[in-house]
Each structure stands twice: as structure tokens, then as C-alpha cells.
Design a protein around this motif. Structure first.
Motif, PDB file in Angstrom:
ATOM      1  N   GLU A  85       1.108  -1.466  -0.287  1.00  0.00           N
ATOM      2  CA  GLU A  85      -0.080   0.068   0.637  1.00  0.00           C
ATOM      3  C   GLU A  85       0.674   1.481  -0.202  1.00  0.00           C
ATOM      4  O   GLU A  85       1.104   1.937  -0.280  1.00  0.00           O
ATOM      5  CB  GLU A  85      -0.721  -0.186   0.991  1.00  0.00           C
ATOM      6  CG  GLU A  85      -2.148  -0.653   0.814  1.00  0.00           C
ATOM      7  CD  GLU A  85      -3.007  -1.310   2.981  1.00  0.00           C
ATOM      8  OE1 GLU A  85      -3.648  -1.473   2.223  1.00  0.00           O
ATOM      9  OE2 GLU A  85      -2.186  -0.745   3.529  1.00  0.00           O
ATOM     10  N   TYR A  86       1.869   1.119   0.691  1.00  0.00           N
ATOM     11  CA  TYR A  86       2.555   1.859   0.826  1.00  0.00           C
ATOM     12  C   TYR A  86       3.790   2.668  -0.194  1.00  0.00           C
ATOM     13  O   TYR A  86       3.573   3.578  -0.997  1.00  0.00           O
ATOM     14  CB  TYR A  86       3.901   2.106   1.362  1.00  0.00           C
ATOM     15  CG  TYR A  86       5.034   2.949   2.268  1.00  0.00           C
ATOM     16  CD1 TYR A  86       4.692   4.140   2.726  1.00  0.00           C
ATOM     17  CD2 TYR A  86       6.769   2.409   1.622  1.00  0.00           C
ATOM     18  CE1 TYR A  86       6.594   5.031   2.873  1.00  0.00           C
ATOM     19  CE2 TYR A  86       7.301   2.865   1.878  1.00  0.00           C
ATOM     20  CZ  TYR A  86       7.181   4.472   2.900  1.00  0.00           C
ATOM     21  OH  TYR A  86       8.540   5.152   2.924  1.00  0.00           O
ATOM     22  N   ARG A  87       4.048   1.650  -1.077  1.00  0.00           N
ATOM     23  CA  ARG A  87       4.862   1.747  -2.285  1.00  0.00           C
ATOM     24  C   ARG A  87       3.422   2.056  -3.683  1.00  0.00           C
ATOM     25  O   ARG A  87       3.718   2.824  -4.435  1.00  0.00           O
ATOM     26  CB  ARG A  87       5.073   0.430  -2.704  1.00  0.00           C
ATOM     27  CG  ARG A  87       6.997   0.314  -2.131  1.00  0.00           C
ATOM     28  CD  ARG A  87       7.413   1.033  -1.578  1.00  0.00           C
ATOM     29  NE  ARG A  87       8.037   1.209  -3.672  1.00  0.00           N
ATOM     30  CZ  ARG A  87       9.029   0.809  -3.673  1.00  0.00           C
ATOM     31  NH1 ARG A  87       9.961  -0.059  -2.569  1.00  0.00           N
ATOM     32  NH2 ARG A  87       9.704   0.588  -4.978  1.00  0.00           N
ATOM     33  N   ALA A 113       7.212   4.489  10.355  1.00  0.00           N
ATOM     34  CA  ALA A 113       7.622   5.736  10.954  1.00  0.00           C
ATOM     35  C   ALA A 113       7.647   6.309   9.352  1.00  0.00           C
ATOM     36  O   ALA A 113       8.330   7.338   9.221  1.00  0.00           O
ATOM     37  CB  ALA A 113       9.366   6.007  11.556  1.00  0.00           C
ATOM     38  N   GLN A 114       8.260   5.357   8.296  1.00  0.00           N
ATOM     39  CA  GLN A 114       8.237   6.052   7.391  1.00  0.00           C
ATOM     40  C   GLN A 114       6.857   6.251   6.627  1.00  0.00           C
ATOM     41  O   GLN A 114       7.098   7.497   5.610  1.00  0.00           O
ATOM     42  CB  GLN A 114       8.494   4.671   6.168  1.00  0.00           C
ATOM     43  CG  GLN A 114      10.376   4.407   6.583  1.00  0.00           C
ATOM     44  CD  GLN A 114      10.822   3.300   5.174  1.00  0.00           C
ATOM     45  OE1 GLN A 114      11.587   2.159   5.806  1.00  0.00           O
ATOM     46  NE2 GLN A 114      10.097   2.834   4.700  1.00  0.00           N
ATOM     47  N   VAL A 115       6.083   6.036   6.809  1.00  0.00           N
ATOM     48  CA  VAL A 115       4.362   6.024   6.643  1.00  0.00           C
ATOM     49  C   VAL A 115       3.827   7.610   7.387  1.00  0.00           C
ATOM     50  O   VAL A 115       3.736   8.542   6.404  1.00  0.00           O
ATOM     51  CB  VAL A 115       3.250   5.569   6.653  1.00  0.00           C
ATOM     52  CG1 VAL A 115       2.059   5.888   6.626  1.00  0.00           C
ATOM     53  CG2 VAL A 115       3.343   3.708   5.866  1.00  0.00           C
TER      54      VAL A 115
ATOM     55  N   LEU B   3      17.917  13.302   2.190  1.00  0.00           N
ATOM     56  CA  LEU B   3      17.756  11.697   1.834  1.00  0.00           C
ATOM     57  C   LEU B   3      17.246  10.513   2.510  1.00  0.00           C
ATOM     58  O   LEU B   3      16.986  10.855   4.010  1.00  0.00           O
ATOM     59  CB  LEU B   3      19.406  11.663   2.056  1.00  0.00           C
ATOM     60  CG  LEU B   3      19.731  10.135   1.325  1.00  0.00           C
ATOM     61  CD1 LEU B   3      19.603   9.789   0.140  1.00  0.00           C
ATOM     62  CD2 LEU B   3      21.354   9.737   1.653  1.00  0.00           C
ATOM     63  N   PHE B   4      16.129   9.648   2.690  1.00  0.00           N
ATOM     64  CA  PHE B   4      15.606   8.598   2.718  1.00  0.00           C
ATOM     65  C   PHE B   4      15.506   7.807   2.754  1.00  0.00           C
ATOM     66  O   PHE B   4      15.125   7.280   1.019  1.00  0.00           O
ATOM     67  CB  PHE B   4      14.009  10.304   3.152  1.00  0.00           C
ATOM     68  CG  PHE B   4      12.729   8.605   4.010  1.00  0.00           C
ATOM     69  CD1 PHE B   4      13.279   9.294   5.481  1.00  0.00           C
ATOM     70  CD2 PHE B   4      11.972   8.037   4.057  1.00  0.00           C
ATOM     71  CE1 PHE B   4      12.617   9.142   6.633  1.00  0.00           C
ATOM     72  CE2 PHE B   4      12.354   7.051   5.074  1.00  0.00           C
ATOM     73  CZ  PHE B   4      11.323   7.646   6.541  1.00  0.00           C
ATOM     74  N   PHE B   5      16.023   6.781   3.081  1.00  0.00           N
ATOM     75  CA  PHE B   5      16.754   5.158   3.392  1.00  0.00           C
ATOM     76  C   PHE B   5      15.041   4.125   3.202  1.00  0.00           C
ATOM     77  O   PHE B   5      14.130   4.637   4.070  1.00  0.00           O
ATOM     78  CB  PHE B   5      17.566   4.389   3.400  1.00  0.00           C
ATOM     79  CG  PHE B   5      18.392   5.287   3.623  1.00  0.00           C
ATOM     80  CD1 PHE B   5      19.427   4.858   2.293  1.00  0.00           C
ATOM     81  CD2 PHE B   5      19.135   5.580   4.012  1.00  0.00           C
ATOM     82  CE1 PHE B   5      20.601   4.953   1.480  1.00  0.00           C
ATOM     83  CE2 PHE B   5      20.494   6.381   4.042  1.00  0.00           C
ATOM     84  CZ  PHE B   5      20.814   5.941   2.635  1.00  0.00           C
ATOM     85  N   ASP B   6      14.910   3.726   2.382  1.00  0.00           N
ATOM     86  CA  ASP B   6      13.112   2.296   2.486  1.00  0.00           C
ATOM     87  C   ASP B   6      13.845   1.225   3.330  1.00  0.00           C
ATOM     88  O   ASP B   6      14.330   0.714   2.373  1.00  0.00           O
ATOM     89  CB  ASP B   6      13.328   2.310   1.259  1.00  0.00           C
ATOM     90  CG  ASP B   6      11.852   1.690   0.936  1.00  0.00           C
ATOM     91  OD1 ASP B   6      11.440   1.148   2.089  1.00  0.00           O
ATOM     92  OD2 ASP B   6      10.963   1.212  -0.840  1.00  0.00           O
ATOM     93  N   VAL B   7      14.587   1.748   4.338  1.00  0.00           N
ATOM     94  CA  VAL B   7      14.141   0.732   5.303  1.00  0.00           C
ATOM     95  C   VAL B   7      13.289  -0.819   5.522  1.00  0.00           C
ATOM     96  O   VAL B   7      14.115  -1.619   5.469  1.00  0.00           O
ATOM     97  CB  VAL B   7      14.851   1.099   6.811  1.00  0.00           C
ATOM     98  CG1 VAL B   7      15.283  -0.546   7.272  1.00  0.00           C
ATOM     99  CG2 VAL B   7      16.036   1.720   6.959  1.00  0.00           C
TER     100      VAL B   7
HETATM  101  K   LIG Z   1      10.979   5.925   1.341  1.00  0.00           K
END
Ligand SMILES: [K+]
Lengths: 156, 21
Positions: A85-87, A113-115, B3-7
Motif C-alpha cells: 500500500e505504501y509503495r 515511521a516511514q508512513v 535523503l531518506f532510505f526505504d529500510v
Molecule cells: K521511502
């Protein structure tokens, strides 16, 4: 579910699947896991591998569709669902998927955290990163630091 | 943009197959 005796043919396919995974050959991993899952729709491990193959191939729509068609098995894979969903930029859906979890594991917290960062919920993202930094020790410490710096920069 | 990584992508790993082999 009781452990059943696995046939030699299934073992051979799993050996192929492990080799494909070791080689980073996600096309082959998709092919073999699809065969295993097609032959045995109760095989949750083959299902999981099929979903991860789709993700590694960037086929997020296919992954979500396969999960939608197999909802019972998919409930065990909330991280994978939320990640797709995020991608696909269905960020609010990803947030909902992650928020529904009672005990999110560290992978789900990382994705949360990324969302939150993408939704510009920077303060909450930072708090999730702080907790992750305290509770994880893996190969992604540096990347996590970089992400946390990005979140902090957005707050200032 | 910083910069932001897709961990999370790195964490989207295959399950262990050890008991199937
Ligand atoms: K990302």
C-alpha cells in the motif's frame, strides 16, 4: 494444523526455492512458490514466499491482489500488505493497516515511521524512530539514523 | 529534499525454509 509428511516432489521444489532465494533470483522464486502454492493452497510458507517475490519484483498490485484472493492467509502478513500500500502511494490505507495491529513487530514499526514521515506526521515519526533505535540492533542502523535526521530536519 | 532510505524494503525478506528442506 498437524504436520503432514511432505512428499519428495515438494521437498525438491523447496530446495529449488531456497536456491533461487539465495541467488536473488526473484522471478524463479515467484515461479516455484506459485507452483507450490497452486498445488497446495494451505501452504502458508509458499504463499508468504510468493508475496515476497512480488514485492522484490516491484509487483505491488499483484501482491495485493493475491492477498485479497487469500484473505485468511494474508492476515498473517500485515507488514507485506502495508508495504505494498505504501509503495502504491495508498499511504492512508497503509497507516490504517499498521494501526490495526495490536502488537506491531519492529518491521511494522519501521514501516510506520516511514508512513508517518510521508504523511508529514513528523513528531510521531520521530518518536517511533527513537523507540526503534533503542530496541533494534541490525544492519540498518546507519540508514535509520539518516531517516531520523530527515524527520528532525522537517520538524525544525 | 533530504535523503531518506526505504529500510522497510530491506526488511521484506523471505521466511526461513529450513524445516522444508
Ligand atoms: K521511502
Amino acid at each position: 494444523m498437524a504436520q503432514q509428511q511432505q512428499t519428495a516432489a515438494v521437498t525438491a521444489l523447496y530446495v529449488d526455492l531456497q536456491r533461487a532465494i539465495n541467488n536473488g533470483d526473484h522471478e524463479k522464486a515467484l515461479k516455484v512458490s506459485s507452483k507450490l502454492f497452486g498445488d497446495n493452497p494451505a501452504d502458508d510458507r509458499a504463499f508468504h514466499c510468493k508475496i515476497v517475490s512480488f514485492i522484490q519484483l516491484g509487483k505491488f498490485d499483484d501482491a495485493l491482489l493475491t492477498m485479497k484472493k487469500n484473505q485468511e492467509l494474508a492476515t498473517a502478513l500485515p507488514f507485506e500488505k502495508a508495504y505494498c500500500e505504501y509503495r502504491l502511494n495508498r499511504t492512508a490505507e497503509a497507516l490504517r493497516t499498521l494501526r490495526n495491529l495490536e502488537n506491531p513487530d519492529t518491521r511494522c514499526q519501521e514501516l510506520l515511521a516511514q508512513v508517518l514521515y510521508r504523511l508529514e506526521e513528523h513528531r510521531e515519526s520521530l518518536s517511533v524512530y527513537r523507540s526503534l533505535m533503542k530496541n533494534t540492533q541490525d544492519d540498518y542502523e546507519e540508514e535509520r539514523e539518516t531517516n531520523m535526521s530527515a524527520v528532525q530536519a522537517a520538524i525544525q | 529534499k533530504p535523503l531518506f532510505f526505504d529500510v522497510a524494503l530491506s526488511l521484506a525478506d523471505y521466511p526461513s525454509l529450513e524445516d522444508k528442506l
